[in-house]
Design an enzyme around this catalytic site. Structure first.
Site, PDB file in Angstrom:
ATOM      1  N   ARG A 237       0.854  -1.182   0.000  1.00 30.24           N
ATOM      2  CA  ARG A 237       0.000   0.000   0.000  1.00 30.24           C
ATOM      3  C   ARG A 237       0.889   1.230   0.000  1.00 30.24           C
ATOM      4  O   ARG A 237       1.939   1.265   0.639  1.00 30.24           O
ATOM      5  CB  ARG A 237      -0.927   0.023   1.217  1.00 30.24           C
ATOM      6  CG  ARG A 237      -2.088  -0.968   1.149  1.00 30.24           C
ATOM      7  CD  ARG A 237      -3.085  -0.563   0.082  1.00 30.24           C
ATOM      8  NE  ARG A 237      -4.277  -1.394   0.067  1.00 30.24           N
ATOM      9  CZ  ARG A 237      -4.432  -2.465  -0.695  1.00 30.24           C
ATOM     10  NH1 ARG A 237      -3.434  -2.866  -1.486  1.00 30.24           N
ATOM     11  NH2 ARG A 237      -5.573  -3.141  -0.675  1.00 30.24           N
ATOM     12  N   GLU A 266      -4.086   7.655  -5.207  1.00 25.27           N
ATOM     13  CA  GLU A 266      -4.306   6.935  -6.464  1.00 25.27           C
ATOM     14  C   GLU A 266      -5.624   7.399  -7.086  1.00 25.27           C
ATOM     15  O   GLU A 266      -6.609   7.563  -6.374  1.00 25.27           O
ATOM     16  CB  GLU A 266      -4.334   5.420  -6.200  1.00 25.27           C
ATOM     17  CG  GLU A 266      -3.007   4.907  -5.677  1.00 25.27           C
ATOM     18  CD  GLU A 266      -3.009   3.403  -5.384  1.00 25.27           C
ATOM     19  OE1 GLU A 266      -4.046   2.740  -5.634  1.00 25.27           O
ATOM     20  OE2 GLU A 266      -1.986   2.896  -4.918  1.00 25.27           O
ATOM     21  N   HIS A 285      -1.390   0.293  -9.943  1.00 27.62           N
ATOM     22  CA  HIS A 285      -1.991  -0.623  -8.963  1.00 27.62           C
ATOM     23  C   HIS A 285      -2.583  -1.837  -9.685  1.00 27.62           C
ATOM     24  O   HIS A 285      -3.770  -2.163  -9.542  1.00 27.62           O
ATOM     25  CB  HIS A 285      -3.064   0.080  -8.125  1.00 27.62           C
ATOM     26  CG  HIS A 285      -3.302  -0.591  -6.800  1.00 27.62           C
ATOM     27  ND1 HIS A 285      -3.674   0.097  -5.669  1.00 27.62           N
ATOM     28  CD2 HIS A 285      -3.208  -1.890  -6.419  1.00 27.62           C
ATOM     29  CE1 HIS A 285      -3.817  -0.745  -4.650  1.00 27.62           C
ATOM     30  NE2 HIS A 285      -3.540  -1.956  -5.097  1.00 27.62           N
TER      31      HIS A 285
END
Length: 325
Positions: A237, A266, A285
């Site tokens: 993360r 993000e 991601h």
């Protein structure tokens, strides 16, 4: 009477049909302003929620007095207030295991891409700048035989260790909350304190969850312990890392490079300094983003939700304190 489910993630036709056979389904096709309004309107009658990438806080879930279960299409559960859910006896489930191997593949792709400068050199070819054989200024560094340091030895950490140890002959160091004798035996892995791992490893890979204890775990002090030859990989993360400290370490060549699939915010802002650095490989991601794995994750989430709504304990229950048997 069928229970009401709010779905804020598109499913394959087969999974959608299965869910609709058991429940009345309200589909939120996009989490834009209109979609969020539709979600708020649907919550008062909802018994179950299924989706990902949406922060469900108490203010939002207070609108759902009948809510019994949330099935998250993810392994990470940092978007949820687990104490709140447990107090309300709302069952939260996630989708571990099915994404382990794919996410480890992504981690190793970042290791190889950063070490061999794949993106930088591919862009050189694409832009027409390859005029002669490359020289030392464009050389990368070997991966095989180098020391792999893994911070967070869970399922994904073990899968990464397997690739490094058996595939590339890499000595494996790891740091986690507790020793893992089986991991040490299988991969000839050695436990290290966080400080020692940062000093010794050639590749430093984060595979741990975001919690109150891990947020900001890697910052200025930790980057200062790494060697200039170190390559930093984050598939966990973004908020586990102080991004400003990472940028400073890269700019001043305190570490060789970074491969990043996650970020503090993000999507990553287009003007992020990370995108101006040639020694950064940044991906969106995409750790579990294959057709096969995303379908398996969605199937697992549907299984979890239908079990919970039928009064059964989901296999992947995150908050057992909410289970009333």
């Amino acid at each position: 009477m069928k229970k009401q489910v709010v779905l804020y993630k598109k499913l394959s036709p087969a999974l959608m049909a299965r869910l609709q056979q058991a429940c009345e389904v309200t589909l939120i096709e996009s989490l834009d302003a209109d979609g969020l309004m539709k979600l708020r309107d649907a919550l008062p009658s909802a018994h179950g929620l299924l989706g990902a990438s949406l922060r469900l806080d108490a203010a939002l879930l207070d609108l759902a007095p009948h809510l019994q279960a949330i099935a998250s299409v993810s392994v990470g559960v940092d978007n949820y207030d687990i104490d709140y859910l447990s107090r309300r006896k709302i069952l939260l489930s996630n989708t571990p295991d099915v994404l382990t191997e794919t996410t480890a593949d992504t981690g190793f792709a970042l290791i190889l891409a950063t070490a061999r400068r794949v993106v930088e050199l591919a862009n050189m070819v694409r832009s027409g700048q390859w005029h002669r054989n490359i020289g030392p200024a464009h050389f990368g560094t070997d991966v095989h035989g180098k020391t792999l340091g893994i911070i967070g030895m869970g399922r994904i950490g073990e899968a990464l260790a397997q690739r490094g140890h058996f595939g590339f002959g890499m000595p494996v160091l790891y740091h986690s909350q507790s020793r893992k004798p089986a991991v040490e035996a299988r991969f000839d892995a050695q436990y290290r304190s966080l400080e020692a791992l940062l000093q010794e490893a050639d590749f430093i890979c984060l595979t741990l969850p975001l919690t109150a204890q891990t947020e900001g775990l890697i910052g200025t002090e930790q980057f200062a312990l790494m060697r200039p030859e170190s390559i930093f990989i984050n598939i966990s993360r973004g908020k586990v890392v102080d991004e400003a400290a990472l940028i400073d370490a890269l700019r001043h060549q305190r570490i060789r490079a970074a491969g990043l699939d996650v970020f503090e915010r993000e999507p990553l802002n287009h003007d992020s300094p990370l995108l101006q650095l040639n020694n950064v490989v940044a991906t969106p991601h995409m750790g579990s983003a294959t057709h096969e794995t995303r379908e398996a994750m969605a199937r697992c989430a549907v299984d979890n939700l239908l079990a919970a709504l039928a009064g059964e304990k989901p296999v992947n229950l995150v908050n057992p304190a909410a289970w009333q048997g």
